[in-house]
Structures are given as structure tokens and as C-alpha cells.
Design a protein around this motif. Structure first.
Motif, mmCIF file in Angstrom:
data_model
loop_
_atom_site.group_PDB
_atom_site.id
_atom_site.type_symbol
_atom_site.label_atom_id
_atom_site.label_comp_id
_atom_site.label_asym_id
_atom_site.label_seq_id
_atom_site.Cartn_x
_atom_site.Cartn_y
_atom_site.Cartn_z
ATOM 1 N N VAL A 109 0.851 -1.191 0.000
ATOM 2 C CA VAL A 109 0.000 0.000 0.000
ATOM 3 C C VAL A 109 0.884 1.238 0.000
ATOM 4 O O VAL A 109 1.870 1.318 0.738
ATOM 5 N N PHE A 110 0.550 2.220 -0.832
ATOM 6 C CA PHE A 110 1.320 3.458 -0.879
ATOM 7 C C PHE A 110 0.378 4.654 -0.757
ATOM 8 O O PHE A 110 -0.815 4.560 -1.042
ATOM 9 N N GLY A 111 0.931 5.760 -0.320
ATOM 10 C CA GLY A 111 0.139 6.978 -0.184
ATOM 11 C C GLY A 111 -0.039 7.671 -1.520
ATOM 12 O O GLY A 111 0.921 7.870 -2.261
ATOM 13 N N LEU A 112 -1.277 8.019 -1.849
ATOM 14 C CA LEU A 112 -1.565 8.750 -3.075
ATOM 15 C C LEU A 112 -1.502 10.257 -2.849
ATOM 16 O O LEU A 112 -1.129 11.021 -3.727
ATOM 17 N N GLY A 113 -1.903 10.683 -1.682
ATOM 18 C CA GLY A 113 -1.935 12.109 -1.391
ATOM 19 C C GLY A 113 -2.888 12.409 -0.256
ATOM 20 O O GLY A 113 -3.462 11.502 0.355
ATOM 21 N N ARG A 114 -3.060 13.686 0.007
ATOM 22 C CA ARG A 114 -3.946 14.119 1.093
ATOM 23 C C ARG A 114 -4.826 15.252 0.597
ATOM 24 O O ARG A 114 -4.375 16.108 -0.165
ATOM 25 N N VAL A 115 -6.092 15.257 1.054
ATOM 26 C CA VAL A 115 -7.021 16.324 0.722
ATOM 27 C C VAL A 115 -7.216 17.178 1.976
ATOM 28 O O VAL A 115 -7.810 16.714 2.953
ATOM 29 N N PRO A 116 -6.712 18.414 2.003
ATOM 30 C CA PRO A 116 -6.946 19.279 3.164
ATOM 31 C C PRO A 116 -8.406 19.708 3.223
ATOM 32 O O PRO A 116 -9.030 20.000 2.194
ATOM 33 N N LEU A 117 -8.966 19.750 4.428
ATOM 34 C CA LEU A 117 -10.395 20.018 4.599
ATOM 35 C C LEU A 117 -10.622 21.250 5.471
ATOM 36 O O LEU A 117 -9.864 21.514 6.410
ATOM 37 N N ASP A 118 -11.663 21.974 5.142
ATOM 38 C CA ASP A 118 -12.060 23.151 5.911
ATOM 39 C C ASP A 118 -13.503 22.961 6.364
ATOM 40 O O ASP A 118 -14.440 23.099 5.585
ATOM 41 N N PHE A 119 -13.676 22.615 7.641
ATOM 42 C CA PHE A 119 -15.004 22.368 8.200
ATOM 43 C C PHE A 119 -15.517 23.558 9.018
ATOM 44 O O PHE A 119 -16.417 23.412 9.840
ATOM 45 N N SER A 120 -14.950 24.739 8.788
ATOM 46 C CA SER A 120 -15.315 25.896 9.612
ATOM 47 C C SER A 120 -16.783 26.287 9.440
ATOM 48 O O SER A 120 -17.346 26.951 10.318
ATOM 49 N N ASP A 121 -17.422 25.911 8.325
ATOM 50 C CA ASP A 121 -18.829 26.254 8.110
ATOM 51 C C ASP A 121 -19.784 25.187 8.640
ATOM 52 O O ASP A 121 -21.008 25.362 8.564
ATOM 53 N N VAL A 122 -19.248 24.083 9.137
ATOM 54 C CA VAL A 122 -20.106 23.014 9.634
ATOM 55 C C VAL A 122 -20.725 23.437 10.973
ATOM 56 O O VAL A 122 -20.024 23.921 11.874
ATOM 57 N N VAL A 123 -22.038 23.251 11.100
ATOM 58 C CA VAL A 123 -22.744 23.580 12.334
ATOM 59 C C VAL A 123 -22.712 22.352 13.239
ATOM 60 O O VAL A 123 -23.409 21.364 13.005
ATOM 61 N N LEU A 124 -21.876 22.387 14.260
ATOM 62 C CA LEU A 124 -21.647 21.207 15.091
ATOM 63 C C LEU A 124 -22.914 20.737 15.813
ATOM 64 O O LEU A 124 -23.116 19.535 15.996
ATOM 65 N N LYS A 125 -23.768 21.678 16.184
ATOM 66 C CA LYS A 125 -24.943 21.282 16.953
ATOM 67 C C LYS A 125 -25.897 20.404 16.149
ATOM 68 O O LYS A 125 -26.750 19.737 16.724
ATOM 69 N N ASN A 126 -25.744 20.396 14.812
ATOM 70 C CA ASN A 126 -26.606 19.571 13.963
ATOM 71 C C ASN A 126 -26.044 18.167 13.757
ATOM 72 O O ASN A 126 -26.675 17.334 13.099
ATOM 73 N N LEU A 127 -24.852 17.894 14.295
ATOM 74 C CA LEU A 127 -24.209 16.601 14.085
ATOM 75 C C LEU A 127 -24.494 15.652 15.249
ATOM 76 O O LEU A 127 -24.686 16.092 16.388
ATOM 77 N N PRO A 128 -24.474 14.339 14.978
ATOM 78 C CA PRO A 128 -24.537 13.362 16.083
ATOM 79 C C PRO A 128 -23.368 13.586 17.027
ATOM 80 O O PRO A 128 -22.242 13.845 16.583
ATOM 81 N N LYS A 129 -23.623 13.495 18.337
ATOM 82 C CA LYS A 129 -22.541 13.757 19.288
ATOM 83 C C LYS A 129 -22.603 12.751 20.428
ATOM 84 O O LYS A 129 -23.614 12.114 20.706
ATOM 85 N N LYS A 130 -21.450 12.633 21.112
ATOM 86 C CA LYS A 130 -21.350 11.730 22.248
ATOM 87 C C LYS A 130 -20.242 12.247 23.154
ATOM 88 O O LYS A 130 -19.199 12.700 22.675
ATOM 89 N N LYS A 131 -20.499 12.173 24.470
ATOM 90 C CA LYS A 131 -19.496 12.620 25.433
ATOM 91 C C LYS A 131 -18.684 11.414 25.881
ATOM 92 O O LYS A 131 -19.230 10.410 26.328
ATOM 93 N N VAL A 132 -17.378 11.529 25.755
ATOM 94 C CA VAL A 132 -16.466 10.459 26.150
ATOM 95 C C VAL A 132 -15.423 11.051 27.086
ATOM 96 O O VAL A 132 -14.693 11.987 26.706
ATOM 97 N N ASP A 133 -15.376 10.513 28.316
ATOM 98 C CA ASP A 133 -14.434 11.006 29.322
ATOM 99 C C ASP A 133 -14.550 12.516 29.502
ATOM 100 O O ASP A 133 -13.554 13.242 29.598
ATOM 101 N N GLY A 134 -15.790 12.979 29.503
ATOM 102 C CA GLY A 134 -16.054 14.392 29.730
ATOM 103 C C GLY A 134 -15.814 15.286 28.532
ATOM 104 O O GLY A 134 -15.924 16.516 28.629
ATOM 105 N N LYS A 135 -15.514 14.708 27.335
ATOM 106 C CA LYS A 135 -15.223 15.498 26.146
ATOM 107 C C LYS A 135 -16.204 15.156 25.032
ATOM 108 O O LYS A 135 -16.477 13.985 24.762
ATOM 109 N N LEU A 136 -16.772 16.190 24.376
ATOM 110 C CA LEU A 136 -17.743 15.964 23.316
ATOM 111 C C LEU A 136 -17.054 15.568 22.007
ATOM 112 O O LEU A 136 -16.060 16.180 21.599
#
Length: 594
Positions: free
Chosen positions: A530-557
Motif C-alpha cells: 500500500v502506498f500513499g496517493l496524497g492528502r485532501v486538506p479540509l475546511d469544516f469551519s462552516d459546519v454547524v456542530l450542533k446539527n451533528l450526532p454527538k457523544k461525550k467520552v471522558d467528559g469530552k464531546l
């Protein structure tokens, strides 16, 4: 406009340019540049070579050849060629293999391979634009140009993107003028388009292949054999339609090998070593100027190579750079006698390797594609490229083809040396290849559920989303070797990102893309296959976190960000993008970092 920036045609590489207006429709309307600095005549290509002279612009093409500078020059500058191979180290390994071969490709101490490629292509760009300016003095400034670069089919995505980067830095595409653009195409694909078009436009081609009354028909398969200097590329296509428009599809995964005409030059050096003796390896006597790839000796041998096979009893006499007399070794007054059998012994190992590659493609048509194509059959082998012009290679391949069941026609189209650049123009004007075969598996690293029959429990961990044991060292293969692909079709697959920190949404996430060229792709991302083809940099700054499924693990969301990855694979490039709904959150080609 198409450019063949470094095609492996002859002992050294050559570059060529073909062009036409976008409203032109026939093969006859495609022109090639035939005037190159230092060439001393009308030729369709110029050597892909570069020489740096202090205080001057780099010498390039025929103007950089060793013979040019040897005439009265006190200081002989190093002539650099084949530098494109260093754009991707795997190319040197795949094409040349042995380290001693790679060592024969020098680079300047102060320059990188990318700088050499850009410096060379800058000269090609300025020369090309100068010719177009003279032909279109009033309209060039407002005429958009699409530059199409051709690359070997065996090249990795990294090497493809490196070529694009070098060309962009040289001025091609929008980096030179905002109205211009740039794309890529594989060399065998371009050659296929040119040959099929010429087959129907040029009566002489049909006569050569004995196809006067039986032109290739829909359903038939044909093999393109692009024989160059270092490598040979092969791709098999099937004709889908002829009229009103030509349409073809790639039948089976292409192949290739290290059996170009350069290896005949190596055999010639072996012959010289045997005839001349130990002094041939004395660098103080037989310098690079005397026996190197740009030397007058090798240029004269090139003429012998091109003519060998025209008759059944070719004999050549080659002037050596020293007044040697050795009748026993057939050297008289500095003239080397090369018999037909001598040439045959140099050609046959290379030619036989090429025929084996063609035979392998023919077998694939029967086993991989023929079983699904009842009416389809392999009928033709099309020979192109610099070495493809060899009469001896043509005759030997034709002998093999006549013994094939059923017998095959072998076509060596006119202007086959420029077939690739001409074909790239045609593909841009009238796209003919509708589907291609993927040359590797594509996937990404993905956590998967622990399988006790396959995984080691010590590598497992508990997933806080599912509550199950999972393995992180896993690849999700989403597109596989030999799958059909087209530029109109995206490969899509679902992924999710575990978001834990709002501050990293703009630049803290990326998609890591993986590849594998083995038929049985492993499941582990850490596998050496297996070899690396490349990486796609992502910008999630417009994502509204409150609309996503969430779970608290060890006190962290933790937020589960579900996305869709879209992959598009073209003739000689690949692009990737990540989507949530109708919004793109990141896109990339295979990154090249020099």
C-alpha cells in the motif's frame, strides 16, 4: 495545443508540439512545430536536453547537444537529459531498476529536477508562443489556448502532477495567461485516437494493413504499442462506434516494460567494449563527448538503428573517433564494420521482449474481456513511438502477428513519431475514449470492526461510537484495479470524521488517500503493498456542530461529521473532493512537493 514534454522515443528524449484552431475538424488541419533552435533543418521534435552556460539563457533542445558545443568550444558544458524521471523517484526504479542505470542521469549540484523541467519547458513555451505570435499577430492576445501535456501511461499520479507543476511554473496554462488552461492525456491513448482517425482518413494506411475492404468495425479490439526509448507502453481498446463519431473503450488493463531502444544502445556499447578492449572504459580516453548519448558516434549509430531491417542483409560502417586498426575485430582505419548479425544480436533481446508484452495483452483480451464480448475479437496491433518506426521491429512483430490465431494486422501509421501530439489534439476536439481501466486500487484508511479470525486482538481498541472493538490499521478500497472509469463518472464513498475541537475546524482535518497496484489488495494500511496517493486538506469551519450526532467520552464531546468523497480519474490525472450535501469542503489533486 498539445505538448509532448519528455516522451521516451529514442536514445534521448524528444519534445514536440502540435496545434490547431478549435473549429478545425480534420487530421489534415493539425500542424506541428518543425523549426527548433539548433536543429539545422525541419524536424517535428527537438531533444529534451538542457545545458547551462554562465551569463546566458540555458541552451536547450538541439542547441544543447554535445556535438554543437564540441566545435571550437573551450569549455564544454554538461548536457542534462532524462531529468523528468527524478520528478518521482519510483519512475527511476520502475523504468531503470538498477542503481547504476539511475546513476547515469546526472543533475546539476545547484538545481533540482523540478527546476530543470521548468527551465526546459520555459524555453519550449517561449518558442511556441513566439511562433503563434507570428502566425496570429492580431488575435493571439485574445485567443484562449488549452495546453494538453502527454505523459507515459505507466506514470504514477505523483509524476503526472509533477509534470503539471513544472509546466505551470514554466508559464503554461493560467499561470502564463489567465485565459489559458492545461490538461493531461496518456501517450498510448493519444496514439490510439490519431491512428484510428488516420485509418479512416488515409487510404494508404488501410492498404498497408491490407484493410482495403474490411475496415475495423465496432466490437473489434486493437492493441496500441507505444515503443519509445526507455519504456514500452501498451493499452488495448475496443471500438464501440465509428460513425457519426468515433467512440472507443479501454478493454483490459494496459501493460509496459523496460525494453525501449535505449537498451540497444547499451548493447552497442557492449559490442564496442568487446571489439576495442579495456581502453573503452578509460574515461580519460573515451570521454562522454566521444561515446555519450549526444556524441557524434551515437548519432551515427542512431542512423544505423533507424535503417536496420529495411533489407535482409544490412551492413553498416561506422567511423570511430580514433584511428584504430584491428582487422581481427573488423576495425579498419578507424571504421567499425557492423554486420547484419551484429545488429540482429543487439535488436533481438529488446524486440522479443516487446513481442512478449504484445502477446500478454492479446491473452488478456481473451481471458479478461473476450469472455464477455461474444462478438468482439482482437484484429489489429498499432505500432507507434520513436522505436515504433523501426523497420526491424515492424517486420518481427508482423511475423508474430501472422502466426496468431486468428492472424492480426499490424499498422505503423504515417507520421507515427508525432502520432501522440496529433492524437492529443484530436481527443481534445472530439473526445473518443469513453471509458478507461483503473491502473490501481484506490481507497482510504478507515477504522473497521475487529474480526477475530483475521485481526490480532492486541491491535484492537474500543470504539466510543459503536461500543464495539475496532481496528485502525485498515484500508477501505472504494475503487479497484481494472474497474471501468470515465471523466463523466465520479466514484463516491461515505466517510465520517470524529470532531473534538472547534478550533481545528479550518485546517485540522485531512483525508489520506491510499493506493495499491497488486490484484489482491491487502486490508492493512501498513502493508508494504500500500502506498500513499496524497492528502485532501479540509475546511469544516462552516459546519454547524450542533446539527451533528454527538457523544461525550471522558467528559469530552465528540461530533460525527458524515461526508461523501468523490473521486474522478482521467486519462492522466486524478482529483478528489469531500462533500456534505451540495457543499464542497475540500478538493485536491495529488500533491507534489519538491
Amino acid at each position: 495545443m498539445t505538448l509532448e514534454p519528455a516522451n521516451t522515443d529514442l536514445p534521448w528524449y524528444f519534445s514536440g508540439v502540435a496545434y490547431c484552431l478549435s473549429n478545425n475538424v480534420s487530421l489534415a488541419q493539425i500542424e506541428t512545430i518543425t523549426t527548433w533552435p539548433g536543429s539545422g533543418g525541419t524536424v517535428e521534435k527537438t531533444p529534451t536536453e538542457l545545458a547551462y552556460v554562465p551569463g546566458q539563457e540555458p541552451k536547450w533542445g538541439a542547441g544543447a547537444s554535445g556535438s554543437h558545443y564540441s566545435k571550437g568550444a573551450n569549455s564544454y558544458p554538461e548536457v542534462y537529459g532524462r531529468f523528468k524521471l527524478f520528478l518521482d523517484p519510483s519512475i527511476i526504479r520502475d523504468v531503470y531498476g538498477e542503481s547504476d542505470d539511475a546513476a547515469r542521469i546526472p543533475l546539476p549540484v545547484s538545481k533540482t529536477a523540478m527546476q530543470l523541467c521548468s527551465d526546459y519547458l520555459k524555453q519550449v513555451y517561449e518558442h511556441t508562443m513566439g511562433i503563434l505570435k507570428r502566425q496570429m499577430p492580431d488575435t493571439l492576445a485574445s485567443t484562449p489556448i488549452e495546453f494538453i501535456f502527454t505523459v507515459p501511461a505507466i506514470w504514477s499520479h505523483k509524476a503526472q502532477e509533477a509534470t503539471r507543476t513544472a509546466a505551470s511554473r514554466a508559464g503554461f496554462g493560467s499561470n502564463g495567461r489567465p485565459i489559458d488552461s492545461m490538461s493531461m492525456i496518456s501517450e498510448p491513448e493519444a496514439a490510439a485516437i490519431y491512428t484510428l482517425t488516420s485509418l479512416y482518413e488515409d487510404k494508404k494506411v488501410r492498404e498497408q494493413a491490407d484493410l482495403k475492404s474490411t475496415e475495423m468495425q465496432p466490437g473489434e479490439h486493437f492493441i496500441i504499442c507505444d515503443a519509445g526509448g526507455g519504456t514500452v507502453d501498451l493499452i488495448t481498446y475496443q471500438i464501440q462506434e465509428v460513425f457519426p463519431d468515433l467512440k472507443i473503450r479501454e478493454s483490459v488493463v494496459g501493460g509496459g516494460g523496460k525494453c525501449g531502444s535505449t537498451y540497444i544502445d547499451d548493447a552497442f556499447h557492449t559490442l564496442l567494449r568487446k571489439r576495442i578492449g579495456p581502453s573503452f572504459d578509460d574515461a580519460t580516453i573515451w570521454t562522454a563527448r566521444k561515446k555519450g548519448k549526444s556524441s557524434q558516434l551515437m548519432q551515427k549509430f542512431e542512423i544505423c538503428k533507424r535503417n536496420f531491417g529495411e533489407t535482409g542483409d544490412d551492413t553498416f560502417y561506422l567511423e570511430l573517433p580514433f584511428p584504430i586498426n584491428d582487422e581481427e575485430n573488423r576495425i579498419t582505419d578507424g571504421e567499425l564494420h557492423i554486420s547484419h548479425d551484429d545488429m540482429k544480436s543487439m535488436f533481438d533481446p529488446v524486440v522479443n521482449s516487446i513481442i512478449k508484452l504484445v502477446e500478454s495483452q492479446a491473452q488478456k483480451v481473451k481471458t479478461e474481456d473476450g469472455v464477455n464480448q461474444v462478438d468482439g475479437k482482437l484484429t489489429t496491433v498499432i505500432l507507434v513511438g520513436g522505436f515504433g518506426c523501426s523497420p526491424y521491429l515492424y517486420r518481427k512483430l508482423e511475423d508474430w502477428a501472422m502466426k496468431h490465431d486468428p492472424p492480426l494486422a499490424v499498422i505503423n501509421p504515417p507520421k507515427s513519431w508525432s502520432a501522440i501530439v496529433r492524437g492529443a489534439v484530436l481527443q481534445a476536439l472530439h473526445p473518443a475514449v469513453r471509458t478507461r481501466k483503473l491502473r490501481c486500487h484506490y481507497g482510504f484508511k478507515l477504522t473497521t470492526e475487529f474480526d477475530p479470525e483475521y485481526h490480532d486482538k492486541k491491535n484492537a481498541r474500543l470504539c466510543h461510537w459503536s461500543g464495539n472493538w475496532v481496528i485502525d490499521d485498515n484500508v477501505k478500497w472504494t475503487a479497484n484495479l481494472a474497474d471501468d472509469c470515465s471523466e463523466e463518472k465520479d466514484f463516491s464513498f461515505n466517510v465520517f470524521f470524529d470532531i473534538t475541537c472547534k478550533s481545528n475546524l479550518r485546517s485540522g482535518y485531512e483525508l489520506r488517500l491510499l493506493g495499491c497496484r497488486h490484484h489482491d489488495a491487502p486490508r492493512e494500511a501498513s502493508s508494504e503493498k500500500v502506498f500513499g496517493l496524497g492528502r485532501v486538506p479540509l475546511d469544516f469551519s462552516d459546519v454547524v456542530l450542533k446539527n451533528l450526532p454527538k457523544k461525550k467520552v471522558d467528559g469530552k464531546l465528540h461530533y460525527q461529521n458524515n461526508c461523501v468523497v468523490k473521486m474522478k480519474v482521467g486519462s492522466a490525472d486524478a482529483s478528489f473532493s469531500v462533500w456534505i450535501g451540495n457543499k464542497c469542503y475540500g478538493s485536491s489533486r495529488i500533491a507534489y512537493n519538491d
